[in-house]
Design an enzyme around this catalytic site. Structure first.
Site: not given
Ligand code: ADP
Length: 419
Positions: A7, A99, A189, A217-218, A221, A250, A341, A394
């Site tokens: 990636n 990717r 995504h 997907h949170l 992004g 964003r 995440g 992914e």
């Molecule tokens: P990316 O989109 O870069 O792959 P991720 O999927 O790792 O990012 O998501 C990152 C987000 O997830 C950040 O805002 C981080 O604070 C949040 N996050 C990760 N663990 C937790 C948690 N236990 N509680 C709340 N938010 C979390």
């Protein structure tokens, strides 16, 4: 087959090495071997490598380009030190899966990379100037270091959304802009939404045609996807990843008129305003503190910070709004699925998003929601609309597409990146 998943961003390169093949896919026993991340390529790079289940190895080194970054990973992975016993020389890597962010209107599924595919990805630089050039650097680095004979596959972020109907992907602007430039919603995504839908269907033992769900997907992004009969019907990201949900930095949906208004008011260029909407907005913009959801939740809990709370509330309300919209678009759905995440890790955010969704028949189970764990249901047994958490993967999807494509007859025999 050992597949190296790459990636590549403009100054980053992420690696995963996964052993998979058709039988392993069938049995769901693909094996993750190692992973790595190189950041700040082109300068003093930060390097992290890790054998699956092993300790993380950190290094700093000046790395000129993506080729140097990949060379660094390869020399680590084949070394005694890495402990990756399945890979003792580069010849133990059998294929590379990439990717690629933008597949435009051309790529509706994963493809084997050849000169013509590279040229087509280059043609799409105009559509994805921030992403596709970086992705191709990964392809060139792999060709240079692993040889022109190394099979490579491109897996596109947009491909899953190629099934969207015109009514979902056209903007209500003069049609000629779509015809002339392909100015339309593409969605991103896609590999994540596709993987989540696949896992959901496997876990429920459903045929693909019976998958009618809303995937969320949170992460940094964020995007939502309305899935009808196993295929993307609508998604919240648009012509670029800017549209839709509130994200780390964003804005998501805004009135397009504010771009011209703000440019005029502040004497900014349109590009400056676009950059503000991409990099200084979202959770960061509202809170004035951070783009990181975990930090915002801590600020809210520990200091009662008003704007941290506001950022979180706006984030959750926007997700809720899309769930409602997609529920209506799909004519009902069986489940909403949280991933990324935030979606995978934050019970508090899931709970806040689900508040008010009782009207759609969703009844969250507080105990199930608060437990950590892998893929699982978090709604009650009587909930009409189910809620799930399904960790996305992914890289696994890219590795599997790569293995499937290479095991299939040559492209002339027909499409092969099935699900
Ligand atoms: P990316 O989109 O870069 O792959 P991720 O999927 O790792 O990012 O998501 C990152 C987000 O997830 C950040 O805002 C981080 O604070 C949040 N996050 C990760 N663990 C937790 C948690 N236990 N509680 C709340 N938010 C979390």
């Amino acid at each position: 087959m050992n597949v190296l998943v790459l990636n590549a961003g403009s100054a980053t390169l992420k690696f995963q090495l996964i052993a998979t093949d058709r039988a392993a896919i069938e049995r769901e026993d693909d094996v993750k071997l190692a992973r790595g991340l190189v950041e700040r390529i082109g300068g003093h790079a930060l390097i992290t490598f890790q054998r699956e289940g092993g300790p993380r190895v950190f290094r700093e080194k000046t790395l000129r380009d993506h080729r140097a970054a990949l060379a660094e990973f390869l020399s680590w992975v084949v070394s005694e030190e890495s402990g990756v016993s399945a890979v003792r020389s580069p010849a133990d890597i059998h294929a590379v899966g990439h990717r690629v962010v933008h597949g435009g209107q051309r790529f509706r599924e994963s493809v084997r990379v050849d000169a013509e595919v590279i040229a087509a990805i280059e043609d799409m630089f105009e559509l994805a100037p921030l992403h596709n050039p970086g992705n191709l650097k990964g392809v060139h680095a792999a060709t240079e270091l692993l040889g022109a004979g190394m099979p490579q596959v491109a897996v596109f972020d947009t491909a899953f959304h190629a099934s969207m109907p015109e009514t979902s992907y056209l903007y209500a602007i003069p049609y000629s802009h779509y015809r002339r430039f392909g100015l339309r919603k593409y969605g991103f995504h896609g590999s994540s939404h596709r993987y989540i839908a696949y896992r959901y269907r496997k876990l429920r033992g459903l045929p693909k045609e019976s998958v009618n769900i809303i995937t969320l997907h949170l992460g940094n992004g964020c995007s939502a996807c309305a899935i009808r009969e196993g295929r993307s019907f609508d998604t919240s990201m648009g012509f670029t990843p800017l549209e839709g949900l509130v994200m780390g930095t964003r804005a998501g949906d805004v009135d397009a008129s504010l771009v011209a208004w703000l440019a005029e008011k502040e004497g900014l260029s349109v590009a400056d305003v676009e950059s503000m909407l991409n990099k200084q907005s979202g959770l960061l913009g509202i809170s004035g503190l951070t783009s990181d959801m975990r930090e915002l939740l801590a600020e809210e809990a520990e200091n009662g910070d008003r704007r941290a709370r506001l950022a979180i509330e706006i984030f959750c309300q926007r997700v809720r709004k899309y769930i409602g919209a997609y529920f209506a678009e799909l004519g009902g759905a069986d489940a909403i699925v949280f991933s990324g995440g935030i979606g995978e890790n934050s019970a508090a955010i899931r709970e806040r998003i689900c508040r008010g969704l009782g009207a759609l028949g969703l009844e969250l189970d507080a105990t199930r929601n608060s437990h950590d764990g892998g893929a699982r249901v978090i709604s009650t047994d009587v909930s009409r609309l189910q809620a799930w958490v399904i960790p996305t993967d992914e890289e696994l999807l890219i590795a599997r597409d790569t293995a499937r494509l290479l095991a299939s007859p040559p492209p002339a025999a027909g499409p092969s990146s099935g699900r």
